[in-house]
Design a protein around this motif. Structure first.
Motif, PDB file in Angstrom:
ATOM      1  N   THR A 130      11.346  -9.332  11.568  1.00  0.00           N
ATOM      2  CA  THR A 130      10.941  -8.138  10.838  1.00  0.00           C
ATOM      3  C   THR A 130      11.171  -8.359   9.349  1.00  0.00           C
ATOM      4  OG1 THR A 130      11.517  -6.701  12.699  1.00  0.00           O
ATOM      5  CG2 THR A 130      11.306  -5.657  10.538  1.00  0.00           C
ATOM      6  N   ILE A 131      10.146  -8.070   8.565  1.00  0.00           N
ATOM      7  CA  ILE A 131      10.196  -8.221   7.112  1.00  0.00           C
ATOM      8  C   ILE A 131      10.460  -6.846   6.499  1.00  0.00           C
ATOM      9  CG2 ILE A 131       8.936  -8.983   5.068  1.00  0.00           C
ATOM     10  CD1 ILE A 131       9.507 -11.167   7.160  1.00  0.00           C
ATOM     11  N   ARG A 132      11.590  -6.698   5.829  1.00  0.00           N
ATOM     12  CA  ARG A 132      11.936  -5.422   5.191  1.00  0.00           C
ATOM     13  C   ARG A 132      11.993  -5.605   3.680  1.00  0.00           C
ATOM     14  NH1 ARG A 132      15.267  -5.850   9.717  1.00  0.00           N
ATOM     15  NH2 ARG A 132      15.024  -4.182  11.268  1.00  0.00           N
ATOM     16  N   PHE A 133      11.423  -4.648   2.959  1.00  0.00           N
ATOM     17  CA  PHE A 133      11.428  -4.706   1.500  1.00  0.00           C
ATOM     18  C   PHE A 133      11.306  -3.289   0.953  1.00  0.00           C
ATOM     19  CE2 PHE A 133       7.096  -5.107   2.979  1.00  0.00           C
ATOM     20  CZ  PHE A 133       6.363  -4.287   2.143  1.00  0.00           C
ATOM     21  N   PHE A 134      11.544  -3.166  -0.340  1.00  0.00           N
ATOM     22  CA  PHE A 134      11.481  -1.860  -0.995  1.00  0.00           C
ATOM     23  C   PHE A 134      10.363  -1.876  -2.037  1.00  0.00           C
ATOM     24  CE2 PHE A 134      12.764   1.237  -4.270  1.00  0.00           C
ATOM     25  CZ  PHE A 134      12.903   2.363  -3.472  1.00  0.00           C
ATOM     26  N   ALA A 135       9.478  -0.890  -1.949  1.00  0.00           N
ATOM     27  CA  ALA A 135       8.347  -0.787  -2.874  1.00  0.00           C
ATOM     28  C   ALA A 135       8.604   0.340  -3.872  1.00  0.00           C
ATOM     29  CB  ALA A 135       7.051  -0.530  -2.106  1.00  0.00           C
ATOM     30  N   ARG A 136       8.685  -0.014  -5.135  1.00  0.00           N
ATOM     31  CA  ARG A 136       8.874   0.973  -6.191  1.00  0.00           C
ATOM     32  C   ARG A 136       7.529   1.593  -6.556  1.00  0.00           C
ATOM     33  NH1 ARG A 136      11.668  -2.247 -10.874  1.00  0.00           N
ATOM     34  NH2 ARG A 136      12.159  -0.161 -11.660  1.00  0.00           N
ATOM     35  N   PRO A 137       7.536   2.773  -7.158  1.00  0.00           N
ATOM     36  CA  PRO A 137       6.257   3.372  -7.584  1.00  0.00           C
ATOM     37  C   PRO A 137       5.565   2.478  -8.607  1.00  0.00           C
ATOM     38  CG  PRO A 137       8.052   4.988  -7.644  1.00  0.00           C
ATOM     39  CD  PRO A 137       8.688   3.655  -7.428  1.00  0.00           C
ATOM     40  N   ASN A 138       4.239   2.441  -8.546  1.00  0.00           N
ATOM     41  CA  ASN A 138       3.499   1.653  -9.527  1.00  0.00           C
ATOM     42  C   ASN A 138       3.426   2.394 -10.858  1.00  0.00           C
ATOM     43  OD1 ASN A 138       1.776   3.701  -8.871  1.00  0.00           O
ATOM     44  ND2 ASN A 138       0.029   2.418  -8.377  1.00  0.00           N
ATOM     45  N   PHE A 144       0.805  -1.217   0.000  1.00  0.00           N
ATOM     46  CA  PHE A 144       0.000   0.000   0.000  1.00  0.00           C
ATOM     47  C   PHE A 144       0.839   1.268   0.000  1.00  0.00           C
ATOM     48  CE2 PHE A 144       0.422  -1.977   4.139  1.00  0.00           C
ATOM     49  CZ  PHE A 144       1.110  -1.016   4.856  1.00  0.00           C
ATOM     50  N   GLY A 145       2.137   1.157   0.143  1.00  0.00           N
ATOM     51  CA  GLY A 145       2.996   2.344   0.149  1.00  0.00           C
ATOM     52  C   GLY A 145       4.133   2.174  -0.826  1.00  0.00           C
ATOM     53  N   GLN A 146       5.088   3.067  -0.745  1.00  0.00           N
ATOM     54  CA  GLN A 146       6.268   2.933  -1.580  1.00  0.00           C
ATOM     55  C   GLN A 146       7.499   3.418  -0.820  1.00  0.00           C
ATOM     56  OE1 GLN A 146       4.675   5.432  -4.816  1.00  0.00           O
ATOM     57  NE2 GLN A 146       6.441   6.779  -4.529  1.00  0.00           N
ATOM     58  N   GLY A 147       8.676   2.997  -1.284  1.00  0.00           N
ATOM     59  CA  GLY A 147       9.913   3.298  -0.573  1.00  0.00           C
ATOM     60  C   GLY A 147      10.276   2.156   0.361  1.00  0.00           C
ATOM     61  N   ARG A 148      11.067   2.474   1.382  1.00  0.00           N
ATOM     62  CA  ARG A 148      11.480   1.461   2.352  1.00  0.00           C
ATOM     63  C   ARG A 148      10.302   1.119   3.264  1.00  0.00           C
ATOM     64  NH1 ARG A 148      17.314   4.060   4.260  1.00  0.00           N
ATOM     65  NH2 ARG A 148      18.314   4.009   2.173  1.00  0.00           N
ATOM     66  N   MET A 149      10.006  -0.170   3.363  1.00  0.00           N
ATOM     67  CA  MET A 149       8.861  -0.607   4.155  1.00  0.00           C
ATOM     68  C   MET A 149       9.268  -1.795   5.020  1.00  0.00           C
ATOM     69  SD  MET A 149       5.584  -0.237   1.637  1.00  0.00           S
ATOM     70  CE  MET A 149       4.526  -0.209   3.095  1.00  0.00           C
ATOM     71  N   SER A 150       8.551  -1.973   6.101  1.00  0.00           N
ATOM     72  CA  SER A 150       8.805  -3.108   6.986  1.00  0.00           C
ATOM     73  C   SER A 150       7.515  -3.503   7.683  1.00  0.00           C
ATOM     74  CB  SER A 150       9.880  -2.760   8.030  1.00  0.00           C
ATOM     75  OG  SER A 150       9.437  -1.721   8.881  1.00  0.00           O
ATOM     76  N   ALA A 151       7.422  -4.774   8.008  1.00  0.00           N
ATOM     77  CA  ALA A 151       6.291  -5.304   8.763  1.00  0.00           C
ATOM     78  C   ALA A 151       6.836  -6.332   9.748  1.00  0.00           C
ATOM     79  CB  ALA A 151       5.266  -5.935   7.828  1.00  0.00           C
ATOM     80  N   ASN A 152       6.117  -6.559  10.824  1.00  0.00           N
ATOM     81  CA  ASN A 152       6.571  -7.448  11.893  1.00  0.00           C
ATOM     82  C   ASN A 152       5.778  -8.750  11.900  1.00  0.00           C
ATOM     83  OD1 ASN A 152       8.432  -5.534  12.874  1.00  0.00           O
ATOM     84  ND2 ASN A 152       6.828  -4.532  14.081  1.00  0.00           N
TER      85      ASN A 152
END
Length: 566
Positions: free
Chosen positions: A233-241, A215-223
């Motif tokens: 902790t799950i870290r990933f990078f979301a590029r613009p759609n 649902f977002g973009q850039g550096r993201m993380s979830a637990n």
């Protein structure tokens, strides 16, 4: 039985053999034939010592060894992460395996010599945490044993975690792994206070898969949360759609399609909203600057619409919503578009509950290889020239009216991600990415054809697929932990786990990397013996070491020299 380790196909070996024969004739000429000397007892001793020297040199070249049939020897080495009770169970189940203890691994060479002399043909490695000297000893053995790795998972500890390191906003992030649960409990994926997904665990070994639309973009993380405790902790990078163009075609204006069009426009997409107000009077609303549609959203009454068929023939996607009589409406879709969708009734109620906020028609799609379901929702997607989707969901706009925009976004991101056409400049990397461990990178559908990518401080050289020249892959080893930024214009970022933060997954990846490399090495060694004159049978070799041969040759030389001085 005596055998010889001599390769007759090597030119160098044949030269050595010729020189050896020449040496024998030179020795005989100097000792016997030169000057027609009288043969005495001392001459016999001198001749014997020289012949012994020649035999020692010949034996060093031919490398004779004794070989006998071996009994299969299995051994078990247990990692430091494996508890004693589990190790005892393994030893009981592997009754033919000899338990090996290598306390000298920290000292290096003694452990290697111990392993070399063990004559093991199959070695079981249980667990993930081993001394580095073990791997060194295994790779340096003259006859490497077959490795069989037994994975060990501690209680309530995640293992084999995998997710996408880089993806686009709106795509589906999927987290897979396994866990050994001590009790019945719930594993949750949480972003702040929002639960993105969850799964129930039973006692014992569990494989799980959690997913959510980005649902977002850039550096993201979830637990990942287990029993109200964050365990990873799950870290990933979301590029613009990539903005798409949607064409919403409805016979009558309704709240469902109108709210969907507005939501798509607010998310940066272009929307053309067409409805029929009365006979021969149509309304057309354009949100953002529109072009040719990528996705058409319409009702089942427009299944024979000429524009729908035209766009579908051009490889575009079509989604049918607002169904009321799914049996006849899906039959009409199959007849008009050639799909093979099948449904069956699962309830006599007018609607079934999908979640506390969402309902659907009391039907479900029959499992089939012709189409794919959208996870967690009664929606099927079939690939024809374009993608055709049919939704059995009831109205979703009440979610917006109730202020639950997060759930609304999650529902429609999941649906649209399945209908999304192929995007450009795609980069695929699997996480977690570990420092100083090899990482694979796949790219697809780039506008140019780059020969390499800059990944942190490393340069990744690409190999293009012979079947698809727009798809390439490569491998690099990250050296810097934390967030890494690609220095080129791609805008790629990825998170690298620190190798000092040792955990189960890091050791697991090390073991996978070692077993993969070790197996590849064994395959190359096996291939190298094919076609040679000498192929060793399975057995135990007993032969002198190089130092022993050196001592024998030097001893013979000294003996011949001393005899000549007497």
């Amino acid at each position: 039985m005596i055998q010889f380790d001599f390769d007759w196909s090597e030119p160098v070996n044949l030269i050595l053999l010729a020189l050896l024969i020449v040496l024998l004739f030179v020795q005989l000429w100097l000792l016997v034939f030169r000057g027609r000397q009288v043969f005495t007892g001392r001459s016999a001793v001198r001749l014997g010592l020289n012949l012994l020297l020649w035999i020692a040199i010949a034996a060093f070249i031919f490398q004779p060894y004794f070989k006998k049939d071996s009994v299969s020897v299995h051994a078990l080495i247990v990692g430091k992460d494996v508890p004693s009770d589990f190790a005892a169970k393994l030893k009981d189940s592997l009754k033919t395996a000899e338990g090996l203890d290598f306390p000298s691994f920290r000292q290096g060479r003694p452990a290697m010599e111990n392993l070399r002399r063990s004559n093991i043909d199959t070695l079981f490695l249980a667990g993930q945490d081993f001394e580095p000297a073990l791997f060194q000893a295994l790779t340096q053995t003259e006859e490497p044993p077959i490795i069989k790795w037994i994975y060990y998972s501690a209680v309530d500890q995640l293992g084999n975690l995998k997710w996408k390191a880089i993806l686009r906003k709106g795509e589906i992030q999927s987290i897979q792994g396994n866990i050994e649960s001590l009790k019945k409990q719930v594993l949750k994926l949480r972003y702040g206070s929002q639960i993105l997904d969850s799964t129930s665990l039973f006692i014992g070994h569990n494989k799980f898969k959690l997913s959510f639309p980005v649902f977002g973009q850039g550096r993201m993380s979830a637990n990942l949360v287990l029993d109200n405790k964050t365990i990873d902790t799950i870290r990933f990078f979301a590029r613009p759609n990539e903005p798409l163009t949607f064409h919403v075609i409805m016979d009558n204006p309704d709240f469902e399609s109108r709210n969907l069009a507005n939501w798509l426009g607010k998310n940066g997409h272009s929307v053309v909203y067409t409805t029929t107000l009365s006979k021969d009077i149509k309304s057309k609303l354009t949100i953002n600057k529109a072009k040719d549609p990528d996705v058409i959203i319409t009702g089942p009454d427009n299944v024979s619409n000429a524009q729908v068929k035209k766009q579908l023939a051009n490889g575009k996607s079509v989604l049918f919503i607002n169904l009321s009589n799914p049996v006849s409406e899906i039959a009409a879709v199959n007849a008009a578009l050639g799909t093979k969708l099948q449904i069956r009734k699962i309830s006599n109620e007018t609607a079934i509950t999908i979640s506390p906020e969402l309902t659907a028609l009391p039907y479900q799609f029959v499992t089939s290889n012709h189409y794919l379901p959208v996870a967690k929702y009664p929606i099927a997607i079939e690939k024809m020239s374009g993608k055709i989707g049919v939704s059995l969901l009831n109205e979703t706009f009440p979610l917006i009216l109730n202020g639950d925009s997060v759930t609304y976004q999650k529902v429609w991101n999941s649906i649209l991600a399945s209908l999304h056409p192929a995007t450009q400049s795609n980069v695929d990397m699997k996480a977690p990415i570990y420092q100083n461990l090899n990482t694979a990178v796949n790219i697809n559908n780039f506008t140019s054809f780059p020969k390499f990518l800059k990944m942190g401080n490393d340069t990744l050289f690409l190999t293009y697929s012979p079947l698809n020249n727009r798809s390439a892959n490569g491998c690099f080893t990250p050296t810097e932990s934390g967030w890494n930024i690609s220095p080129d214009s791609s805008g790629i970022e990825y998170f690298v786990e620190n190798e000092n933060d040792l955990n189960l997954d890091f050791n697991t990846e090390k073991m996978k990397d070692f077993v993969r490399t070790y197996t590849s090495l064994q395959a190359k060694l096996a291939t190298a013996t094919i076609g040679t004159d000498f192929v060793a049978d399975k057995g135990i070799k007993k032969k002198f070491s190089d130092w022993a041969w050196f001592a024998i040759v030097i001893g013979c030389i000294v003996g011949a020299w001393v005899e000549g001085k007497l």
